[in-house]
Design a protein around this motif. Sequence first.
Motif, PDB file in Angstrom:
ATOM      1  N   GLU A   1      -2.277  -0.337  -3.097  1.00  0.00           N
ATOM      2  CA  GLU A   1      -1.687   0.263  -1.909  1.00  0.00           C
ATOM      3  C   GLU A   1      -0.258  -0.251  -1.769  1.00  0.00           C
ATOM      4  O   GLU A   1       0.004  -1.436  -1.924  1.00  0.00           O
ATOM      5  N   ILE A   2       0.667   0.637  -1.496  1.00  0.00           N
ATOM      6  CA  ILE A   2       2.072   0.269  -1.319  1.00  0.00           C
ATOM      7  C   ILE A   2       2.348   0.191   0.184  1.00  0.00           C
ATOM      8  O   ILE A   2       2.133   1.154   0.912  1.00  0.00           O
TER       9      ILE A   2
ATOM     10  N   ARG B   1       5.041  -0.288   3.297  1.00  0.00           N
ATOM     11  CA  ARG B   1       6.447   0.075   3.516  1.00  0.00           C
ATOM     12  C   ARG B   1       6.806  -0.157   4.976  1.00  0.00           C
ATOM     13  O   ARG B   1       6.075   0.233   5.884  1.00  0.00           O
TER      14      ARG B   1
ATOM     15  N   THR C   1       9.477  -2.496   0.618  1.00  0.00           N
ATOM     16  CA  THR C   1       8.225  -2.019   0.028  1.00  0.00           C
ATOM     17  C   THR C   1       7.643  -3.144  -0.802  1.00  0.00           C
ATOM     18  O   THR C   1       8.366  -3.910  -1.445  1.00  0.00           O
ATOM     19  N   ASP C   2       6.318  -3.246  -0.773  1.00  0.00           N
ATOM     20  CA  ASP C   2       5.641  -4.309  -1.508  1.00  0.00           C
ATOM     21  C   ASP C   2       4.177  -3.928  -1.667  1.00  0.00           C
ATOM     22  O   ASP C   2       3.648  -3.133  -0.889  1.00  0.00           O
ATOM     23  N   ILE C   3       3.509  -4.522  -2.660  1.00  0.00           N
ATOM     24  CA  ILE C   3       2.077  -4.287  -2.793  1.00  0.00           C
ATOM     25  C   ILE C   3       1.294  -5.236  -1.893  1.00  0.00           C
ATOM     26  O   ILE C   3       0.134  -5.011  -1.633  1.00  0.00           O
TER      27      ILE C   3
END
Length: 128
Positions: free
Chosen positions: A81-82, A84, A98-100
């Motif tokens: 899942e990203i 944001r 943005t990051d996982i």
Amino acid sequence: MSRRADQSGRLEGALEGGPVPHDEDTRQMLAAAGALQPGHQRSPSRVRAAREAFLREYARTQNPQETREDAGSGDGLDEPEIHRVEMELPDGGQLVLTDIENITPERAEKTANHIARILNSKERDRQS
């Protein structure tokens, strides 16, 4: 002794490391012989490594791994899942993070402050 035999003898002598003859025909023949001589020799270890790699790849393609019936289900390789977060910077700019991993409000604020400090810095970028 004929002229051609004499040239042949001088050419052979020059190819074996003897004196280089001064006549133009023999020099041209030496240049042609030099162009035909390989510029490098193959390393036996590299030839052996390339052969082994070729054989490994051939064996791999001849004996493919069996496909698992449960592949892609619960093995942890699903699409992550990203996360944001969009934020406004003090000077009217916009920051998109943005990051996982989950982005906490504290982490987003810390990053925004860091970016704002870089943008407001009086020091010039050394790369430009």
